[in-house]
Scaffold this active site. Structure first.
Site, PDB file in Angstrom:
ATOM      1  N   VAL A  24       0.844  -1.198   0.000  1.00  0.00           N
ATOM      2  CA  VAL A  24       0.000   0.000   0.000  1.00  0.00           C
ATOM      3  C   VAL A  24       0.880   1.250   0.000  1.00  0.00           C
ATOM      4  O   VAL A  24       1.740   1.414   0.876  1.00  0.00           O
ATOM      5  CB  VAL A  24      -0.924   0.003   1.236  1.00  0.00           C
ATOM      6  CG1 VAL A  24      -1.845   1.218   1.190  1.00  0.00           C
ATOM      7  CG2 VAL A  24      -1.729  -1.279   1.313  1.00  0.00           C
ATOM      8  N   CYS A  25       0.657   2.121  -0.996  1.00  0.00           N
ATOM      9  CA  CYS A  25       1.358   3.398  -1.117  1.00  0.00           C
ATOM     10  C   CYS A  25       2.877   3.170  -1.107  1.00  0.00           C
ATOM     11  O   CYS A  25       3.378   2.405  -1.918  1.00  0.00           O
ATOM     12  CB  CYS A  25       0.883   4.340  -0.008  1.00  0.00           C
ATOM     13  SG  CYS A  25       1.453   6.022  -0.205  1.00  0.00           S
ATOM     14  N   GLN A  26       3.595   3.780  -0.183  1.00  0.00           N
ATOM     15  CA  GLN A  26       5.044   3.576  -0.119  1.00  0.00           C
ATOM     16  C   GLN A  26       5.360   2.095   0.140  1.00  0.00           C
ATOM     17  O   GLN A  26       6.367   1.571  -0.341  1.00  0.00           O
ATOM     18  CB  GLN A  26       5.617   4.441   1.009  1.00  0.00           C
ATOM     19  CG  GLN A  26       7.111   4.403   1.140  1.00  0.00           C
ATOM     20  CD  GLN A  26       7.568   5.043   2.448  1.00  0.00           C
ATOM     21  OE1 GLN A  26       6.824   5.066   3.434  1.00  0.00           O
ATOM     22  NE2 GLN A  26       8.768   5.574   2.451  1.00  0.00           N
TER      23      GLN A  26
END
Lengths: 356, 263
Positions: free
Chosen positions: A149-151
């Site tokens: 998720v994301c980074q």
């Protein structure tokens, strides 16, 4: 604060009353709890904790023992992962548990001064890698499903490229890949940072990152959303939901200086995922080495990870089974909006079940 | 676990109150023309721009990077003071004159950069106000209800964000943001260097010494992990390890199960 005096046309008395009511409710809601599903810590490394979520009773009844491959969720370092399990009706994790998936989650914890030299290699190989190895050993299997998720999606891409044998299927959610798209404001701002100075400064406090994210759209993010509370007459429950989100937004952990400096330099400044030249622990990381089935979910109105930054993933990976889905919401909407409650978990669980 | 929210930091009620105050201020400005009558909106350009500029200066200060003494926090309700790049309690006066010189230079540079940032805030505020007035046109009447005022507010927010976005995406603004961050970080590093001088005088371990110890520890851990991997990879070594007596067995003088290991 000074309430406005009488003005023609606008009922300020009513507005003042509403403001007072909301202030009281906001104060009452300050102690709201976050995180709703039961989980146990099963492994630790440094400040990182691996949690296993307890299967839901309904899912247990439906099937005595889940034969699904475990799903490991790798969240970003810069935010807390409890946004994925904020409250029962806003929980991506709960929806995945309802789909009878064995769910694990990495919580990176709070880096302190002893962690200022923890770098990306350590996070990817020892912390994320350690979590993967623990799960594989516990289940007696050779590969798991990974949701980045994301980074955390960037870390998951790196790990999957380096250890393809351990990742059966990869899902990325709001994951930046091309950090140099023209609409990436964050990238423009950090392009000129002296990363050696950041590293020398030690850990970077979460408050600084919060301020940075808010500064991307300051009027909407620090003004308009509160004014909408004032004009929307929210009930007690809506106020609690609002405060839960606020709690998450302003609860960013401190960042290990070395890892953050590397992330800024390698990804934001040098765009190495796309341009090449990325090495973790001396080993080259090539997106072309990701040949697992891959599902990429991204938001169309994302002000932190522009959709164009995520959408290009399919052009760079070596996977012959790549699916992408653009969701009409913003960055945080991917975790807590209506789409996050229904569409996103359904897409993930259906896709994973089709890729057993 | 400490968090800015649960401790003395962020308070949603304070953030809400600050936003409401700013909202009321805008409503007052919107209501300046006589309600219901066609208004000369162009008269609002200057007050709207002034208010917005003031807010940008106060809330964005020197960008997210630095919250020096007395500088307001980036978001209302968010506590200042926990910032990485803020000044240490030890002022330049605590350092030697030649060391203080560098700190003073950095502080001067920071002030100069903040001045440059203020020019951008002024430009953004002026553009936002002009855009807002242009969108309203000449025929629009002053709001007569809260709903109409809210529509104006939403329009104002759009204009403000558009003007902000147009400026902050520019290369010179981005360069300025980075320079602010770098100067703030350099200031922090410099101040820590002063602190190290004092720490050394008291015979306490310095940051550099602690870092060196940490590097050694990390290297030892890496070597240990490598050794462990090699031991596990070698079947002969693995069986030898199995055969080794347990710590408990060694303490009690009993032999562990399995064949005796050779010495």
């Amino acid at each position: 604060m000074k309430p406005p005096g009488p003005q023609p046309g606008v009922d300020f008395a009513q507005l003042n009353l509403r403001m007072a009511q909301i202030l009281v409710r906001l104060r009452q809601a300050r102690e709201v709890t976050v995180g709703c599903s039961h989980k146990h810590a099963v492994w630790r490394c440094g400040k990182t904790t691996l949690y296993r979520y307890v299967p839901l009773a309904t899912a247990r009844k439906a099937r005595k023992r889940s034969d699904a491959r475990p799903l490991l969720i790798c969240f970003a370092l810069v935010n807390r992962p409890y946004v994925l399990d904020l409250q029962p009706d806003r929980s991506l994790i709960r929806r995945l548990l309802e789909a009878d998936l064995p769910v694990y989650l990495i919580d990176w914890g709070d880096a302190d001064e002893a962690d200022r030299h923890v770098d990306l290699e350590e996070y990817i190989e020892q912390h994320l890698g350690g979590c993967v190895r623990h799960i594989l050993a516990s289940h007696g299997i050779e590969s798991l499903n990974l949701l980045g998720v994301c980074q955390g999606g960037v870390l998951s891409l790196c790990y999957s490229a380096l250890h393809p044998q351990h990742v059966a299927n990869l899902v990325t959610l709001t994951t930046p890949v091309d950090f140099h798209t023209p609409d990436n404001l964050l990238s423009k701002w950090v392009r000129g940072l002296d990363t050696a100075l950041i590293e020398a400064s030690g850990n970077v406090p979460g408050e600084l990152l919060n301020a940075l994210f808010l500064a991307l759209m300051p009027v909407r993010l620090t003004q308009q959303k509160y004014v909408r509370l004032l004009t929307g007459s929210p009930d007690e429950r809506a106020i609690e939901d609002f405060v839960r989100m606020e709690k998450w937004i302003f609860d960013s952990p401190p960042q290990a200086g070395a890892a953050l400096a590397q992330f800024v330099r390698w990804f934001y400044q040098e765009n190495r995922l796309v341009r090449g030249g990325l090495k973790i622990g001396g080993r080259p990381v090539r997106l072309a080495d990701i040949r697992q089935p891959l599902l990429n979910l991204y938001a169309l109105e994302d002000h932190i990870v522009p959709s164009a930054a995520s959408a290009v993933l399919g052009e760079h990976v070596g996977s012959g089974d790549y699916s992408a889905c653009a969701i009409a919401t913003g960055h945080i909407g991917m975790y807590v909006s209506r789409a996050a409650r229904t569409e996103i978990p359904a897409r993930i669980s259906t896709w994973l079940k089709a890729h057993r | 676990m400490e968090s800015p929210f649960s401790q003395a930091g962020f308070r949603p009620d304070a953030a809400f109150a600050a936003a409401a105050e700013r909202f009321f201020e805008l409503l007052k400005t919107f209501g300046m023309p006589a309600a219901g009558r066609p208004a000369d909106w162009s008269a609002l350009t200057a007050p709207l721009a002034g208010q917005f500029e003031q807010w940008l200066r106060a809330s964005q200060s020197a960008g997210p990077w630095f919250s020096g003494s007395g500088a307001p926090a980036a978001a209302p309700g968010l506590a200042a003071g926990a910032w990485s790049f803020g000044p240490l309690p030890l002022g330049p006066a605590a350092a030697q004159t030649h060391e203080a010189q560098r700190t003073f230079e950095l502080l001067a540079k920071l002030a100069q950069l903040q001045g440059q940032l203020a020019v951008h805030w002024s430009e953004i505020a002026d553009t936002a106000a002009r855009r807002f007035v242009a969108r309203l046109g000449t025929g629009a009447a002053a709001p007569v209800s809260l709903e109409q005022s809210l529509k104006l507010y939403e329009l104002w927010v759009s204009c403000a964000e558009e003007a902000y976005g147009a400026t902050v995406h520019k290369e010179d603004f981005s360069r300025l943001q980075a320079e602010l961050a770098n100067t703030s970080a350099a200031l922090l590093v410099e101040q820590r260097r002063h602190a190290e001088t004092l720490v050394r005088a008291f015979g306490l371990p310095t940051r550099n010494e602690v870092d060196a110890l940490y590097a050694q520890l990390k290297e030892l851990r890496r070597q240990l992990a490598e050794l462990d991997d090699r031991t596990r990879a070698s079947p002969a070594a693995g069986s030898a390890r199995k055969a080794a007596p347990s710590r408990k067995a060694r303490r009690s003088g009993k032999r562990a199960r399995g064949p005796r290991s050779r010495r």
